[in-house]
Design a protein around this motif. Structure first.
Motif, PDB file in Angstrom:
ATOM      1  N   LEU A   1       0.797  -1.221   0.000  1.00  0.00           N
ATOM      2  CA  LEU A   1       0.000   0.000   0.000  1.00  0.00           C
ATOM      3  C   LEU A   1       0.835   1.279   0.000  1.00  0.00           C
ATOM      4  O   LEU A   1       0.370   2.313  -0.473  1.00  0.00           O
ATOM      5  N   ALA A   2       2.048   1.221   0.531  1.00  0.00           N
ATOM      6  CA  ALA A   2       2.922   2.402   0.567  1.00  0.00           C
ATOM      7  C   ALA A   2       4.372   1.966   0.336  1.00  0.00           C
ATOM      8  O   ALA A   2       5.211   2.025   1.231  1.00  0.00           O
ATOM      9  N   PRO A   3       4.688   1.523  -0.891  1.00  0.00           N
ATOM     10  CA  PRO A   3       6.027   0.990  -1.166  1.00  0.00           C
ATOM     11  C   PRO A   3       7.161   2.006  -1.072  1.00  0.00           C
ATOM     12  O   PRO A   3       8.319   1.619  -0.920  1.00  0.00           O
ATOM     13  N   ASP A   4       6.842   3.298  -1.124  1.00  0.00           N
ATOM     14  CA  ASP A   4       7.880   4.323  -0.978  1.00  0.00           C
ATOM     15  C   ASP A   4       8.258   4.547   0.477  1.00  0.00           C
ATOM     16  O   ASP A   4       9.280   5.165   0.770  1.00  0.00           O
ATOM     17  N   VAL A   5       7.443   4.046   1.391  1.00  0.00           N
ATOM     18  CA  VAL A   5       7.671   4.248   2.826  1.00  0.00           C
ATOM     19  C   VAL A   5       8.094   2.956   3.521  1.00  0.00           C
ATOM     20  O   VAL A   5       8.928   2.973   4.421  1.00  0.00           O
TER      21      VAL A   5
ATOM     22  N   ALA B   1      -2.113   1.862   4.817  1.00  0.00           N
ATOM     23  CA  ALA B   1      -1.239   0.805   5.325  1.00  0.00           C
ATOM     24  C   ALA B   1      -1.467   0.581   6.818  1.00  0.00           C
ATOM     25  O   ALA B   1      -1.535  -0.563   7.279  1.00  0.00           O
ATOM     26  N   ALA B   2      -1.605   1.657   7.575  1.00  0.00           N
ATOM     27  CA  ALA B   2      -1.855   1.538   9.019  1.00  0.00           C
ATOM     28  C   ALA B   2      -3.187   0.844   9.277  1.00  0.00           C
ATOM     29  O   ALA B   2      -3.287  -0.022  10.146  1.00  0.00           O
ATOM     30  N   ALA B   3      -4.196   1.194   8.497  1.00  0.00           N
ATOM     31  CA  ALA B   3      -5.514   0.579   8.670  1.00  0.00           C
ATOM     32  C   ALA B   3      -5.513  -0.889   8.257  1.00  0.00           C
ATOM     33  O   ALA B   3      -6.245  -1.693   8.826  1.00  0.00           O
ATOM     34  N   ALA B   4      -4.681  -1.258   7.292  1.00  0.00           N
ATOM     35  CA  ALA B   4      -4.668  -2.629   6.773  1.00  0.00           C
ATOM     36  C   ALA B   4      -3.795  -3.582   7.577  1.00  0.00           C
ATOM     37  O   ALA B   4      -3.881  -4.793   7.395  1.00  0.00           O
TER      38      ALA B   4
ATOM     39  N   ALA C   1       0.276  -2.895  14.057  1.00  0.00           N
ATOM     40  CA  ALA C   1       1.626  -2.531  14.480  1.00  0.00           C
ATOM     41  C   ALA C   1       2.029  -1.134  14.017  1.00  0.00           C
ATOM     42  O   ALA C   1       3.038  -0.601  14.468  1.00  0.00           O
ATOM     43  N   ILE C   2       1.252  -0.532  13.125  1.00  0.00           N
ATOM     44  CA  ILE C   2       1.592   0.770  12.552  1.00  0.00           C
ATOM     45  C   ILE C   2       0.740   1.849  13.204  1.00  0.00           C
ATOM     46  O   ILE C   2      -0.482   1.781  13.205  1.00  0.00           O
ATOM     47  N   LEU C   3       1.412   2.848  13.740  1.00  0.00           N
ATOM     48  CA  LEU C   3       0.730   3.971  14.378  1.00  0.00           C
ATOM     49  C   LEU C   3       1.165   5.260  13.702  1.00  0.00           C
ATOM     50  O   LEU C   3       2.330   5.401  13.316  1.00  0.00           O
ATOM     51  N   LEU C   4       0.260   6.205  13.595  1.00  0.00           N
ATOM     52  CA  LEU C   4       0.572   7.520  13.062  1.00  0.00           C
ATOM     53  C   LEU C   4       0.556   8.511  14.208  1.00  0.00           C
ATOM     54  O   LEU C   4      -0.461   8.703  14.865  1.00  0.00           O
ATOM     55  N   ASP C   5       1.696   9.128  14.448  1.00  0.00           N
ATOM     56  CA  ASP C   5       1.835  10.097  15.531  1.00  0.00           C
ATOM     57  C   ASP C   5       1.557  11.479  14.960  1.00  0.00           C
ATOM     58  O   ASP C   5       2.331  11.998  14.162  1.00  0.00           O
ATOM     59  N   ARG C   6       0.449  12.046  15.358  1.00  0.00           N
ATOM     60  CA  ARG C   6       0.042  13.352  14.836  1.00  0.00           C
ATOM     61  C   ARG C   6       0.344  14.480  15.820  1.00  0.00           C
ATOM     62  O   ARG C   6      -0.181  15.578  15.668  1.00  0.00           O
ATOM     63  N   THR C   7       1.168  14.264  16.810  1.00  0.00           N
ATOM     64  CA  THR C   7       1.405  15.274  17.841  1.00  0.00           C
ATOM     65  C   THR C   7       2.090  16.518  17.307  1.00  0.00           C
ATOM     66  O   THR C   7       1.966  17.573  17.894  1.00  0.00           O
ATOM     67  N   ASP C   8       2.804  16.408  16.172  1.00  0.00           N
ATOM     68  CA  ASP C   8       3.478  17.582  15.635  1.00  0.00           C
ATOM     69  C   ASP C   8       2.595  18.367  14.667  1.00  0.00           C
ATOM     70  O   ASP C   8       3.005  19.375  14.129  1.00  0.00           O
TER      71      ASP C   8
END
Length: 75
Positions: A19-23, A49-52, A57-64
């Motif tokens: 889903l995100a091969p560049d990352v 990718a995080a949802a799938a 195991a994948i988290l998105l940190d939006r604190t910034d």
């Protein structure tokens, strides 16, 4: 936004790589490599990718990121 992956939880299903091969990339059979900071253009793929991830195991940190719609405190 910053990407956080719990490598102890990751089981190498590689849904994120599709889903995100560049990352995300697999190194060897099960070692996951990823870029913690990514371009805004890659955001949609990273969120998918995080949802799938079957083990979440994948988290998105939006604190910034600035809080949208927040009213400033006047006092």
């Amino acid at each position: 936004m910053r990407l956080v992956v719990d490598l102890n939880r990751c089981q190498g299903f590689a849904q994120c790589v599709f889903l995100a091969p560049d990352v995300f990339a697999l190194h060897g059979n099960e070692s996951l490599l990823f870029t913690p900071r990514f371009d805004e253009a890659q955001r949609d793929g990273v969120e998918k990718a995080a949802a799938a991830c079957p083990v979440q195991a994948i988290l998105l940190d939006r604190t910034d990121e600035p809080t949208k719609g927040a009213e400033p405190h006047v006092g």
